[in-house]
Write an enzyme that holds these catalytic residues in place. Sequence first.
Site, mmCIF file in Angstrom:
data_model
loop_
_atom_site.group_PDB
_atom_site.id
_atom_site.type_symbol
_atom_site.label_atom_id
_atom_site.label_comp_id
_atom_site.label_asym_id
_atom_site.label_seq_id
_atom_site.Cartn_x
_atom_site.Cartn_y
_atom_site.Cartn_z
ATOM 1 C CB THR A 101 -10.193 8.274 -10.986
ATOM 2 O OG1 THR A 101 -8.978 7.989 -10.461
ATOM 3 C CG2 THR A 101 -11.326 8.251 -10.300
ATOM 4 C CD GLU B 279 -2.905 1.260 0.342
ATOM 5 O OE1 GLU B 279 -3.918 2.406 0.257
ATOM 6 O OE2 GLU B 279 -3.142 0.377 -0.413
#
Length: 590
Positions: free
Chosen positions: A580, A470
């Site tokens: 997006t 992440e």
Amino acid sequence: MKTVRFNKQALAILAACFIFLLCVVCYFSASSESHNAVVVGERARGHIAVRDVENRHLAEEKHAVIHAKTVGKIERVVSQEKVEILRPARVESKPPGEKTSTEPEETGVGKAPIQTSEGLEKLIGKIHYENKDEENDLRRQKVKEMMIHAWEGYKNYSWGANELRPMSKKPNSQNIFGGSQMPATIVDAADTLFIMDLKDKYKEARDYIENNFSMAKSTSTLSVFETTIRFLGGLLSLYALTQESFYIEKAREVGEALLPAFNTPSGIPKSNLDVASKHASNYGWANGGQSILSEIGSLHLEFLYLSRISNAPIFEKKVKKVRDALEKAEKPNGLYSNYINPDTGKFTGSHMSLGALGDSFYEYLIKSYVQSNYTDTQAKNMYWDVSDAIQKHMIKVSKQSNLTYTVELNNGQAQHKMGHLACFVPGMFALQAINEDTEEEKLRIMTLAEELAKTCHESYIRSETHIGPEMFYFNERDEATSKHSENGYIQRPEVIEGWFYLWRLTGKTMYRDWVWDAVQAIEKYCRVDSGFTGLQNVYNPKAGREDVMQSFFLAEFLKYAYLTFADESLISLDKWVFNTEAHPVPVLTN
């Protein structure tokens, strides 16, 4: 009298001969025309392989020209002997409904709403290919099989719900969706099913949306941003791909439901909205209740397109007012803070990021310029100005391996960490590169894009699973790694997205290989019986899984992976812009 009789007989014989010869001539003439028709048909099917560029206006054949998108590929295609390579029309080939032995399913399917394979391919590009590339055909079919596996798991255990918990085999609901019965996965995944030509499964999604999707089912607070990019974006893309008008109605329903969030003194929307009460609010953790840059700045593509197809200017006016406020607001060093006050329209705090809280705002500036067919000068100027500021203040190079990376800024101090979310930046810079005015700038910006993509790749291959974390750091003990914190994987697509753009815009097969490596890693470490999971720790696969199959795994990861191995004309970057959430909307040509 004999002479007269003889002349009559001769005339009769001559007449008979003439008729016979006429029949023979007609017969061979017809045969010749038939043969010529076959020859013309062969030409129409693409047996003429090249055409002189200077005489292209003389040709009547409507072949598809191989269209390379980078400067280098364009030069390689056109500059050699002034010849274009032509791709034959797909006349003799099977229709999209039929499958080869390498294609998974589908059987007994009806026509897609686009009517015909010819019409479908004219709209979105090649679905089937005459110039076979066995390696990438197999890769593409594997991604399609993964999509089928994910869809079937969702359908079997969470149909109509937000998402699936594939290990628990139960529905998953996040509070961003406005209730447990908002079918995020169905709306998010439908255009991927359509693009992959999975007709049965697309029809399942289509029929559910037509008959069941309603904003009236939103019974709790939803995220304006997530609802826009997933639901509105998904519905708009489905209309653009299929031209079915009910998608406009559904999209307008979503857009109208979101309008109360914009009722602020500055016009900047708040993050959350209760559709029933029309009460809008911001997160308390967002710098004391401010609006978030990535959220308010990532509505433009969808609202603009919704206005154009619904003839309702209100949506475009709303996002134009947001853009104007952002342009007007004071920006230290030309950079945008992650937080802005919706009452005053002024930035608050001094936290800047290309990852969480900032990311897609920057992406939407350049994509809005492309969507407008390069006429939105406000978006262009805002993007190029902030791009210069980013390159000056937020791009660094590591000491150990000379890896180029982005930093976050807090009160002007660089935090040497780069989020998985920030790995969309290579794609953003690649789009900038091809729109630069000079060859020198094209090369410089594309090199920057490729260096950043390399760093994102390092974050993947430096983990045991070959899946990136992440967040990854650059310091004395970490370089493109995160072995001590934030080392999970929640199916984020940004790394794959960046490599997809670089494959399309540079033609370098390395990026296809990188995507394939990631696909194989996901298949190995994330696949379970009913779908795909995340990972608790990419450096230790035994640490456990994240029991959620995100809707964006189907909408983004699998779509970008599939398109990486597909024909470049399929959702051409000349004709389409991805929001997006990877939902394509068309470049506006009028």
